[in-house]
Design an enzyme around this catalytic site. Structure first.
Site: not given
Ligand SMILES: NC(=O)c1ccc[n+]([C@@H]2O[C@H](COP(=O)([O-])OP(=O)(O)OC[C@H]3O[C@@H](n4cnc5c(N)ncnc54)[C@H](OP(=O)(O)O)[C@@H]3O)[C@@H](O)[C@H]2O)c1
Length: 281
Positions: A134, A147
């Site tokens: 990130s 985070y």
């Molecule tokens: N979107 C952004 O702006 C952004 C920026 C930088 C980095 N990221 C990173 O991108 C990655 C994906 O996030 P996203 O943006 O796609 O957000 P998201 O839509 O909230 O997706 C997060 C995913 O992680 C899963 N998760 C959470 N805890 C878990 C666990 N214990 N075991 C397995 N799965 C788990 C969630 O599943 P549940 O439905 O079961 O909760 C969901 O599928 C994350 O690592 C986040 O930090 C995102």
């Protein structure tokens, strides 16, 4: 190119779900995982294999799930460590449980899944490790310290793993998204700490309101992000003809903030050079 087999964590929404869709569209195979199987049923209908994988499970449970995953297509070529979430709150107001929960998923979960896959990659002398880091792995923004710390930890681990395993034919790609439009900031996924200490109340409350406003209005397009990541893993599209990449910052906000930090870091290093280099024997 023979179809690759991918395993993705956290496929119930956001980047994980988009990974699965685009991987299938490119003709590769994918094992989509999530902690609730019912949340990825539709991906199965799209052609993905699905497996339950909660990255906070004990190592034995995760190792078993990875063995099962390897058995589905006879191997895994690409692991994407994607699962993650944000604990919001001022450092002084964060509980040990909140800090642990953040690291348990974002850092220790990532480590455990990677450790489970590495013997397979070493044995084959091939494989690609993708870490979803990130912008928060570069910059500690206020009120999201837990985070940021967890993503800084992922950055350090990914750098070390790259150095330890590239000699075995294993590639490491550290994706560093800025702000992308997923469910990351949606309440329920985002854990909010209501400020109790009056000194933090105003700033922390306005930060919480800011996050709510930004939810589903982030500037980054996840479809474009995933397309670029797939290009770099498959050495095609925008990656074709470029030297191998380890860090992949994505998003205009990421470009600007990381550039500023790099410039400030270099300035600081040069300004202090006489002192920094004065402490050797
Ligand atoms: N979107 C952004 O702006 C952004 C920026 C930088 C980095 N990221 C990173 O991108 C990655 C994906 O996030 P996203 O943006 O796609 O957000 P998201 O839509 O909230 O997706 C997060 C995913 O992680 C899963 N998760 C959470 N805890 C878990 C666990 N214990 N075991 C397995 N799965 C788990 C969630 O599943 P549940 O439905 O079961 O909760 C969901 O599928 C994350 O690592 C986040 O930090 C995102």
């Amino acid at each position: 190119m023979a179809p690759l087999v991918w395993l993705i964590t956290g496929c119930s929404s956001g980047l994980g779900q988009e990974f699965v869709k685009q991987i299938l569209a490119r003709g590769d195979k994918v094992i989509a995982t999530a902690r609730r199987l019912e949340s990825i049923e539709s991906l199965q209908n799209d052609g993905a294999s699905t497996l339950r994988l909660d990255v906070t499970d004990e190592p034995e449970v995760i190792n078993k799930a990875i063995s099962e995953a390897i058995g589905i297509y006879g191997g895994i070529d690409v692991l994407v460590n994607n699962a993650g979430f944000i604990v919001q709150g001022a450092v002084e107001e964060l509980s040990q449980d909140q800090l642990w929960a953040e690291f348990n998923t974002n850092f220790f979960g990532t480590v455990k899944v990677t450790q489970a896959v590495l013997p397979h990659f070493r044995q084959r002398r091939a494989g690609a490790l993708v870490f979803v880091g990130s912008l928060s792995g570069w910059i500690g923004h206020p009120y999201v310290a837990a985070y940021a710390a967890s993503k800084f930890a992922v950055e350090g681990m990914a750098e070390s793993i790259k150095a330890e395993t590239e000699g075995f034919g294993i590639r490491t790609l550290l994706v560093e998204p800025g702000r992308f439009r997923t469910n990351l900031l949606t309440l329920g996924n985002l854990t909010v700490t209501e400020p109790k200490i009056s000194d933090y109340k105003e700033a922390a409350s306005s930060m919480i309101q800011g996050l709510a406003k930004e939810d589903r209005a982030q500037p980054g397009n996840p479809v474009k992000l995933i397309s670029v990541v797939l290009d770099f893993v498959r050495n095609e599209g925008v990656a074709e003809g470029r030297p191998p990449v380890f860090r992949l910052p994505l998003g205009t906000d990421c470009y600007e903030e990381v550039k500023k930090k790099c410039e400030e870091t270099l300035e600081n290093l040069e300004a202090l050079k006489d002192i920094t280099t004065s402490c050797d024997f």
